[in-house]
Design an enzyme around this catalytic site. Structure first.
Site, PDB file in Angstrom:
ATOM      1  N   ALA A  79     -10.952   0.241  -2.552  1.00 44.14           N
ATOM      2  CA  ALA A  79     -10.042   1.067  -1.166  1.00 44.14           C
ATOM      3  C   ALA A  79      -8.596   1.246  -1.725  1.00 44.14           C
ATOM      4  O   ALA A  79      -8.037   1.222  -2.254  1.00 44.14           O
ATOM      5  CB  ALA A  79      -9.859  -0.517  -0.591  1.00 44.14           C
ATOM      6  N   CYS A  80      -7.994   1.793  -0.380  1.00 44.05           N
ATOM      7  CA  CYS A  80      -6.306   2.239  -0.580  1.00 44.05           C
ATOM      8  C   CYS A  80      -6.155   1.688  -0.520  1.00 44.05           C
ATOM      9  O   CYS A  80      -5.894   0.572  -0.036  1.00 44.05           O
ATOM     10  CB  CYS A  80      -6.497   2.754   0.670  1.00 44.05           C
ATOM     11  SG  CYS A  80      -4.924   3.553   1.191  1.00 44.05           S
ATOM     12  N   PRO A  81      -4.478   1.362  -0.871  1.00 42.10           N
ATOM     13  CA  PRO A  81      -4.416   2.962  -2.492  1.00 42.10           C
ATOM     14  C   PRO A  81      -4.805   2.806  -3.337  1.00 42.10           C
ATOM     15  O   PRO A  81      -4.397   3.916  -4.800  1.00 42.10           O
ATOM     16  CB  PRO A  81      -3.237   2.549  -2.311  1.00 42.10           C
ATOM     17  CG  PRO A  81      -3.519   1.246  -2.785  1.00 42.10           C
ATOM     18  CD  PRO A  81      -3.694   0.610  -1.858  1.00 42.10           C
ATOM     19  N   MET A  82      -6.223   2.675  -3.797  1.00 39.95           N
ATOM     20  CA  MET A  82      -7.155   1.922  -5.409  1.00 39.95           C
ATOM     21  C   MET A  82      -6.950   3.289  -5.868  1.00 39.95           C
ATOM     22  O   MET A  82      -7.141   4.027  -6.990  1.00 39.95           O
ATOM     23  CB  MET A  82      -7.727   0.647  -4.988  1.00 39.95           C
ATOM     24  CG  MET A  82      -6.720  -0.031  -5.088  1.00 39.95           C
ATOM     25  SD  MET A  82      -5.584  -0.644  -6.612  1.00 39.95           S
ATOM     26  CE  MET A  82      -6.676  -0.506  -7.768  1.00 39.95           C
TER      27      MET A  82
ATOM     28  N   ASN B   4       0.773  -1.322   0.070  1.00 37.81           N
ATOM     29  CA  ASN B   4      -0.041  -0.017   0.097  1.00 37.81           C
ATOM     30  C   ASN B   4       0.922   0.829   0.109  1.00 37.81           C
ATOM     31  O   ASN B   4       0.419   2.157  -0.743  1.00 37.81           O
ATOM     32  CB  ASN B   4      -1.070   0.006   1.615  1.00 37.81           C
ATOM     33  CG  ASN B   4      -2.087  -1.168   0.810  1.00 37.81           C
ATOM     34  OD1 ASN B   4      -2.140  -2.052   0.510  1.00 37.81           O
ATOM     35  ND2 ASN B   4      -3.357  -0.810   1.718  1.00 37.81           N
TER      36      ASN B   4
END
Lengths: 131, 186
Positions: free
Chosen positions: B14-17, A22
């Site tokens: 959702a993050c980081p999409m 992420n």
């Protein structure tokens, strides 16, 4: 301001994968140059078979439902996306030797290097992160 | 409904999409165009604002409707300095324009205007000015304003060439305006 982000991935659980990828993809999407150095259990995260079945921490298995509900991408999807965004993967040669692994055991497009390779890259990176 | 040039549907991601998708989508825009990012990830508001700041695009604002977030980002060229030389001779300060008799003409994009403009200002985005000049009164004084004075400089030149005589470029522009704002969004 440095435009480089250096990450050490030293653990191989499912949570570790999300922490690493992420941050890496977010940094790459923000036009940063990103390199991840995978060492010891961290090698699981880019292992062709291993990355499909990373373990949850003991006692945290119930989070599986949350992952599905939040529509979080899978680890192989994150790996692919990171590479597409230009994140460079470096696997630790010494750990590979200890574990009897070769470059072919990992996803395509990785490089193999030692501690100095990482240190050279990270000397002017900010931030350097360890997971 | 706020006007944008390109829409990106990142709902359910959702993050980081949302950030990754936004980065890819903005590559397809021309400089100055506005991207609308539709997302349900609550963290995307802070993330997109920070992302825009990091990479040099302009984060305009976010509205929320029924749990869905609508973000607006204007593509900027990080290499081109905002300090492009301005050539229109007649200029006026923000304060003088606000207190003046003339019409304040805001040439920023519709989305920028929606998130805050000087009360009473008229909106004609720079790209529509040539086609909409007949909405303006040639006899009236016009103060042309944008975010930093670059677009309004070009607009003032266009108006002068079209025969408008009392035109001023307002400097420094909306980026440093601290007075009352009128908004078209909640």
């Amino acid at each position: 301001m440095s435009n480089k982000v250096a990450i050490i991935a030293a653990n191989g659980g499912l949570f570790d994968a999300y922490k690493v990828f992420n941050i890496a993809t977010a940094a790459a999407a923000s036009e940063k140059e990103v390199e991840i150095f995978f060492t010891f259990e961290g090698l699981n995260l880019i292992h062709k078979q291993g990355m499909h079945a990373l373990d949850m921490p003991a006692g945290k298995e119930h989070f599986a439902e949350g992952f599905a509900k939040a529509q979080v991408p899978t680890v192989p999807q994150l790996v692919e996306m990171a590479q597409e965004l230009g994140v460079k993967f470096v696997a630790c040669q010494m750990t590979m030797d200890v574990m009897g692994l070769t470059k072919e055991d990992f996803v395509d497009g990785i490089e193999v290097g030692g501690a100095v390779t990482f240190l050279e890259y990270a000397k002017d990176a900010a931030p350097t992160l360890t997971f | 409904m706020i006007k944008s040039d390109v829409q990106l549907d990142a709902k359910g991601l959702a993050c980081p999409m949302p950030i990754v998708k936004t980065k890819k989508a903005i590559q397809g825009l021309d400089e100055g165009q506005v991207l609308e990012v539709i997302a349900t990830d609550k963290g995307s508001k802070a993330d997109l604002a920070a992302w825009a700041k990091t990479v040099g695009h302009q984060y305009i604002g976010t509205t929320e409707e029924g749990g869905v977030l609508y973000h607006y980002i204007r593509k900027c060229n990080p290499e081109a300095s905002e300090q492009v030389e301005k050539t229109f001779e007649k200029t006026i300060s923000n304060e003088e324009a606000v207190n003046g008799e003339g019409l304040i003409l805001d040439v920023r994009e519709a989305a920028e205007f929606a998130f805050g403009h000087i009360p009473g200002a008229k909106s004609i985005p720079m790209g529509e000015l040539a086609a909409r000049m007949d909405e303006l009164d040639k006899a009236r004084t016009i103060y042309v304003i944008c975010r930093t004075g670059t677009r309004s400089d070009l607009a003032a030149q266009q108006l002068a060439e079209a025969g408008f005589t009392t035109i001023y470029n307002v400097l420094p522009g909306m980026s440093e305006y601290e007075g009352e704002l009128e908004k078209e969004v909640k």
